[in-house]
Design a protein around this motif. Structure first.
Motif, PDB file in Angstrom:
ATOM      1  N   LEU A 218      33.498  36.823  36.740  1.00  0.00           N
ATOM      2  CA  LEU A 218      34.947  37.007  36.683  1.00  0.00           C
ATOM      3  C   LEU A 218      35.539  37.306  38.055  1.00  0.00           C
ATOM      4  CD1 LEU A 218      35.318  39.157  33.430  1.00  0.00           C
ATOM      5  CD2 LEU A 218      35.448  36.678  33.692  1.00  0.00           C
ATOM      6  N   GLY A 219      34.705  37.349  39.083  1.00  0.00           N
ATOM      7  CA  GLY A 219      35.209  37.619  40.426  1.00  0.00           C
ATOM      8  C   GLY A 219      35.489  39.085  40.673  1.00  0.00           C
ATOM      9  N   LEU A 220      34.797  39.976  39.951  1.00  0.00           N
ATOM     10  CA  LEU A 220      35.018  41.412  40.061  1.00  0.00           C
ATOM     11  C   LEU A 220      33.755  42.112  40.540  1.00  0.00           C
ATOM     12  CD1 LEU A 220      36.991  41.933  36.723  1.00  0.00           C
ATOM     13  CD2 LEU A 220      37.958  41.656  39.006  1.00  0.00           C
ATOM     14  N   ARG A 221      33.910  43.389  40.844  1.00  0.00           N
ATOM     15  CA  ARG A 221      32.778  44.211  41.273  1.00  0.00           C
ATOM     16  C   ARG A 221      32.614  45.393  40.332  1.00  0.00           C
ATOM     17  NH1 ARG A 221      33.546  44.593  47.901  1.00  0.00           N
ATOM     18  NH2 ARG A 221      33.442  42.321  48.304  1.00  0.00           N
ATOM     19  N   LEU A 222      31.503  46.090  40.520  1.00  0.00           N
ATOM     20  CA  LEU A 222      31.255  47.273  39.704  1.00  0.00           C
ATOM     21  C   LEU A 222      32.381  48.279  39.870  1.00  0.00           C
ATOM     22  CD1 LEU A 222      27.414  47.857  40.263  1.00  0.00           C
ATOM     23  CD2 LEU A 222      28.548  47.151  38.153  1.00  0.00           C
ATOM     24  N   GLY A 223      32.772  48.888  38.770  1.00  0.00           N
ATOM     25  CA  GLY A 223      33.859  49.849  38.797  1.00  0.00           C
ATOM     26  C   GLY A 223      35.194  49.260  38.371  1.00  0.00           C
ATOM     27  N   ALA A 224      35.232  47.951  38.056  1.00  0.00           N
ATOM     28  CA  ALA A 224      36.480  47.341  37.620  1.00  0.00           C
ATOM     29  C   ALA A 224      36.920  47.930  36.286  1.00  0.00           C
ATOM     30  CB  ALA A 224      36.313  45.831  37.509  1.00  0.00           C
ATOM     31  N   THR A 225      38.225  48.114  36.126  1.00  0.00           N
ATOM     32  CA  THR A 225      38.759  48.674  34.892  1.00  0.00           C
ATOM     33  C   THR A 225      38.865  47.601  33.808  1.00  0.00           C
ATOM     34  OG1 THR A 225      41.052  48.209  35.527  1.00  0.00           O
ATOM     35  CG2 THR A 225      40.109  50.304  36.263  1.00  0.00           C
TER      36      THR A 225
END
Length: 262
Positions: free
Chosen positions: A217-224
């Motif tokens: 999804l193009g996100l990193r750890l810690g995304a809400t």
């Protein structure tokens, strides 16, 4: 009519006879003015009454129906002319009806039918056309309707002057519409097939599945959760097969999202 100042002068002394004659002339003039005003008043009242009767009769009389802009004989003549042109045999009634529907949906606003579109352009045109076609649609009448869906209010000119051009363009548009419908059908089949494959094949186990799903999804750890939803919506719009995206990419995005919200 009216008082004449030539018969009276304040600088000259008048005799009793002159004064009496002057009063008679003034009285006569006033009476004549009153009679004239009364006649004018009666004439105005008479004209007002006539005007009111004319208005009432206009309201009470039914409005004459405007002649039909398109007649059944005209539609029949157009159909015969189209049927005699090269390429007529390649046209299909079902494809023509599909073309009419697609042209209506591509117009603005897309919710209008062909009749409503034409009535907006020229009052009563679409109503007259559908009445002339009748309840039973044939290949000829479908071609006439498709011509109006394609050319709008100028369709009658094309049908009268160049029916060969009409058949040629209808055939071209029919082919294009059929190809789009075929591509859409194939895309739907691939999507259903991909969904069945996804249901049969469980997700492979991974030591760091959450991080991989976020990367899809193009996100990193810690995304809400809100960031995950926004990224999912954005990628679905980009990769959905109905808009030309890849079915496999769409499946990976969906799987990653399902893993993160599970």
């Amino acid at each position: 009519m009216g008082f004449d100042p030539r018969h009276w002068s304040p600088q000259r002394e008048t005799t009793s006879w002159e004064s009496s004659a002057s009063r008679q002339r003034v009285t006569s003039n006033v009476e004549a003015l009153l009679r004239e005003n009364d006649a004018l008043r009666r004439e105005v009242e008479r004209l007002q009454q006539e005007l009111e009767r004319a208005r009432r009769s206009q309201w009470q009389q039914p409005t004459a129906q405007a002649p039909a802009r398109i007649r059944a004989a005209q539609v029949q003549a157009w159909g015969v002319a189209l049927a005699s042109q090269p390429g007529w045999s390649q046209l299909r009634q079902g494809a023509l009806e599909l073309l009419i529907d697609q042209l209506n949906r591509n117009s603005f606003p897309s919710r209008l039918s062909l009749q409503q579109r034409l009535d907006r352009l020229v009052s009563g045109l679409g109503t007259d056309l559908l009445a002339a076609v009748g309840p039973r649609t044939t290949k000829k009448t479908a071609a006439v309707l498709a011509a109006f869906a394609l050319y709008g209010v100028r369709a009658s000119e094309w049908l009268d002057e160049d029916p060969a051009r009409v058949v040629s363009e209808l055939h071209q548009r029919q082919t294009q519409a059929s190809r789009r419908q075929t591509r859409r059908t194939r895309s739907d089949r691939r999507t259903r097939s991909d969904r069945r494959t996804t249901d049969r094949e469980p997700a492979a186990a991974s030591g760091n599945g959450e991080e991989e799903a976020l990367a899809v999804l193009g996100l990193r750890l810690g995304a809400t959760q809100e960031q995950i939803k926004q990224a999912f919506r954005r990628l679905v719009k980009r990769h959905h097969p109905d808009v030309g995206g890849s079915a496999s990419a769409f499946r990976r995005v969906n799987e990653a999202y399902q893993q993160l919200v599970a």
